[in-house]
Design a protein around this motif. Sequence first.
Motif, PDB file in Angstrom:
ATOM      1  N   PHE A 238      -3.151  14.482 -12.919  1.00  0.00           N
ATOM      2  CA  PHE A 238      -1.820  14.474 -12.329  1.00  0.00           C
ATOM      3  C   PHE A 238      -1.685  15.416 -10.907  1.00  0.00           C
ATOM      4  N   GLU A 239      -2.250  16.705 -10.683  1.00  0.00           N
ATOM      5  CA  GLU A 239      -2.240  16.639  -9.477  1.00  0.00           C
ATOM      6  C   GLU A 239      -2.800  15.921  -8.066  1.00  0.00           C
ATOM      7  N   PHE A 240      -4.012  15.901  -8.575  1.00  0.00           N
ATOM      8  CA  PHE A 240      -4.671  14.525  -8.092  1.00  0.00           C
ATOM      9  C   PHE A 240      -4.201  13.753  -7.386  1.00  0.00           C
ATOM     10  N   LEU A 241      -3.373  12.746  -8.673  1.00  0.00           N
ATOM     11  CA  LEU A 241      -2.766  11.947  -8.329  1.00  0.00           C
ATOM     12  C   LEU A 241      -0.859  12.139  -6.960  1.00  0.00           C
ATOM     13  N   GLN A 242      -0.620  13.389  -7.496  1.00  0.00           N
ATOM     14  CA  GLN A 242       0.106  13.492  -6.735  1.00  0.00           C
ATOM     15  C   GLN A 242      -0.297  13.621  -5.415  1.00  0.00           C
ATOM     16  N   GLU A 243      -1.905  14.714  -4.834  1.00  0.00           N
ATOM     17  CA  GLU A 243      -1.999  14.675  -3.352  1.00  0.00           C
ATOM     18  C   GLU A 243      -2.565  13.377  -3.095  1.00  0.00           C
ATOM     19  N   ALA A 244      -2.814  12.608  -3.527  1.00  0.00           N
ATOM     20  CA  ALA A 244      -3.132  10.482  -3.036  1.00  0.00           C
ATOM     21  C   ALA A 244      -1.822  10.320  -2.750  1.00  0.00           C
ATOM     22  N   ILE A 245      -0.921  10.616  -3.246  1.00  0.00           N
ATOM     23  CA  ILE A 245       0.108   9.805  -2.710  1.00  0.00           C
ATOM     24  C   ILE A 245       0.291  10.653  -1.831  1.00  0.00           C
ATOM     25  N   LYS A 246       0.847  12.173  -1.572  1.00  0.00           N
ATOM     26  CA  LYS A 246       1.133  12.376  -0.246  1.00  0.00           C
ATOM     27  C   LYS A 246       0.028  11.950   0.297  1.00  0.00           C
ATOM     28  N   GLY A 247      -1.077  11.583   0.536  1.00  0.00           N
ATOM     29  CA  GLY A 247      -2.503  11.366   1.606  1.00  0.00           C
ATOM     30  C   GLY A 247      -2.209   9.912   1.843  1.00  0.00           C
ATOM     31  N   GLY A 248      -1.132   9.084   1.254  1.00  0.00           N
ATOM     32  CA  GLY A 248      -1.175   7.708   1.691  1.00  0.00           C
ATOM     33  C   GLY A 248      -0.970   6.483   0.213  1.00  0.00           C
ATOM     34  N   ILE A 249      -0.826   6.892  -0.687  1.00  0.00           N
ATOM     35  CA  ILE A 249      -1.855   6.394  -2.185  1.00  0.00           C
ATOM     36  C   ILE A 249       0.138   5.946  -2.000  1.00  0.00           C
ATOM     37  N   ASN A 250       0.234   4.701  -2.580  1.00  0.00           N
ATOM     38  CA  ASN A 250       1.644   3.649  -2.932  1.00  0.00           C
ATOM     39  C   ASN A 250       1.863   3.227  -4.327  1.00  0.00           C
ATOM     40  N   LYS A 251       0.236   2.409  -4.657  1.00  0.00           N
ATOM     41  CA  LYS A 251       0.266   1.601  -6.020  1.00  0.00           C
ATOM     42  C   LYS A 251      -0.258   2.364  -6.502  1.00  0.00           C
ATOM     43  N   VAL A 252      -0.681   2.580  -7.706  1.00  0.00           N
ATOM     44  CA  VAL A 252      -1.477   3.160  -8.678  1.00  0.00           C
ATOM     45  C   VAL A 252      -1.548   2.282  -9.913  1.00  0.00           C
ATOM     46  N   ASN A 253      -2.671   1.744 -10.552  1.00  0.00           N
ATOM     47  CA  ASN A 253      -3.189   0.927 -11.320  1.00  0.00           C
ATOM     48  C   ASN A 253      -3.561   2.188 -12.552  1.00  0.00           C
ATOM     49  N   THR A 254      -2.680   1.697 -13.225  1.00  0.00           N
ATOM     50  CA  THR A 254      -2.646   2.232 -14.905  1.00  0.00           C
ATOM     51  C   THR A 254      -3.325   1.507 -16.159  1.00  0.00           C
ATOM     52  N   ASP A 255      -4.855   1.259 -16.966  1.00  0.00           N
ATOM     53  CA  ASP A 255      -4.564   0.615 -17.959  1.00  0.00           C
ATOM     54  C   ASP A 255      -4.972   1.375 -19.153  1.00  0.00           C
ATOM     55  N   THR A 256      -6.135   2.362 -18.579  1.00  0.00           N
ATOM     56  CA  THR A 256      -6.898   2.451 -20.171  1.00  0.00           C
ATOM     57  C   THR A 256      -5.582   4.006 -20.772  1.00  0.00           C
ATOM     58  N   ASP A 257      -4.967   5.222 -19.951  1.00  0.00           N
ATOM     59  CA  ASP A 257      -4.081   5.842 -20.503  1.00  0.00           C
ATOM     60  C   ASP A 257      -3.229   5.102 -21.860  1.00  0.00           C
ATOM     61  N   VAL A 295       6.714   6.831 -18.694  1.00  0.00           N
ATOM     62  CA  VAL A 295       7.594   6.698 -17.968  1.00  0.00           C
ATOM     63  C   VAL A 295       7.491   8.367 -17.556  1.00  0.00           C
ATOM     64  N   GLU A 296       6.702   9.083 -17.852  1.00  0.00           N
ATOM     65  CA  GLU A 296       5.961  10.166 -17.581  1.00  0.00           C
ATOM     66  C   GLU A 296       5.448  10.112 -15.819  1.00  0.00           C
ATOM     67  N   ARG A 297       4.975   9.218 -16.656  1.00  0.00           N
ATOM     68  CA  ARG A 297       3.848   8.920 -14.733  1.00  0.00           C
ATOM     69  C   ARG A 297       4.938   8.933 -13.937  1.00  0.00           C
ATOM     70  N   MET A 298       6.456   7.182 -14.165  1.00  0.00           N
ATOM     71  CA  MET A 298       6.580   7.057 -13.061  1.00  0.00           C
ATOM     72  C   MET A 298       7.609   8.275 -12.604  1.00  0.00           C
ATOM     73  N   HIS A 299       7.702   9.398 -13.374  1.00  0.00           N
ATOM     74  CA  HIS A 299       7.685  10.524 -12.321  1.00  0.00           C
ATOM     75  C   HIS A 299       7.161  11.535 -12.320  1.00  0.00           C
ATOM     76  N   ILE A 300       6.092  11.330 -12.597  1.00  0.00           N
ATOM     77  CA  ILE A 300       4.238  11.902 -11.823  1.00  0.00           C
ATOM     78  C   ILE A 300       4.747  11.697 -10.037  1.00  0.00           C
ATOM     79  N   LEU A 301       4.552  10.164  -9.950  1.00  0.00           N
ATOM     80  CA  LEU A 301       4.564   9.267  -9.161  1.00  0.00           C
ATOM     81  C   LEU A 301       5.684   9.598  -7.631  1.00  0.00           C
ATOM     82  N   GLY A 302       6.643   9.556  -8.516  1.00  0.00           N
ATOM     83  CA  GLY A 302       7.858  10.113  -8.079  1.00  0.00           C
ATOM     84  C   GLY A 302       8.629   8.338  -7.453  1.00  0.00           C
ATOM     85  N   SER A 303       8.241   8.056  -8.587  1.00  0.00           N
ATOM     86  CA  SER A 303       9.152   6.147  -9.146  1.00  0.00           C
ATOM     87  C   SER A 303      10.622   6.332  -9.004  1.00  0.00           C
TER      88      SER A 303
END
Length: 307
Positions: A238-257, A295-303
């Motif tokens: 999760f901390e990598f996802l949040q760091e990636a968003i800080k670096g400019g990621i805006n769309k985060v693909n999720t399937d396997t989870d 729902v958890e992922r949406m909160h982590i991503l900030g949406s």
Amino acid sequence: MLVNGNEILQKAHKEFYGVGAFNFVNFEMLQAIFAAANEANSPVIVQASEGAIKYMGIDMVVGMVQVMAKRYGHIPVALHLDHGTTFESCKKAIEAGFTSVMIDASHHPFEENLAMTKEVVDFAHSKGVSVEAELGRLMGVEDNISVDEKDAVLVNPKEAEIFVKETQVDFLAPAIGTSHGAFKFKGEPKLDFERLQEVKKMTNIPLVLHGASAIPDYVRNAFLATGGDLKGSKGVPFEFLQEAIKGGINKVNTDTDLRIAFMAEVRRIANDDPTQFDLRKFFAPAMESMKKVIVERMHILGSANKI
């Protein structure tokens, strides 16, 4: 309401958060995604791959999304073609009612990727549809990989600048060290955040993280407890996802989870009651399990609460 993908991602780009793009292959997955977006008060992107379209039929894919978008009319949602492999595939999706498409020509040489992407962009934009493309190759990056090896597979920021300028693509998936599926990393997870920041600086458009499933411990443990085997897989923390968003990621693909969470619950019910054959008894709890992950992922991503 069904909207152009760029409408959702430009807002995320300007306000520095990420939007989950969740794949689906049936009604249950789609229902869980929309229910989660409703609970989190989040915009959402729903994705169908060419394989999912073949499985469900493109009319069913579009029809189900249109019905759900009407049911949850306050939620901005884009229907996105994930990893379209040809111009014809993208054109078919656009004509069927997709509001966003990805042309994935990243396995081709740079100039060919650029030309294929531009062809799709020109057609898609004439129809009011947004386009995603990819640069580099998705593969897990290990600590012991050499600089030359990294440069051979990861995105080149200067090429990204040229690519975006010449194709006018709406959002870009830069390879920074993730990979698809559950089995992403042999060693410790490692993403090239500096490269990501450079790409964002050079392009100034929404960026996409592919292969972004996290496989949280509670999802992994639930799957393993029911007899599943994930072969020691490691997702993106999760901390990598949040760091990636800080670096400019805006769309985060999720399937396997989503698949793992769903199947863990189906397995649990089957193990607990071998006499059970009412599909609703399996799928209703499985949808709830999947919704929890989203729902958890949406909160982590900030949406969450961005509607």
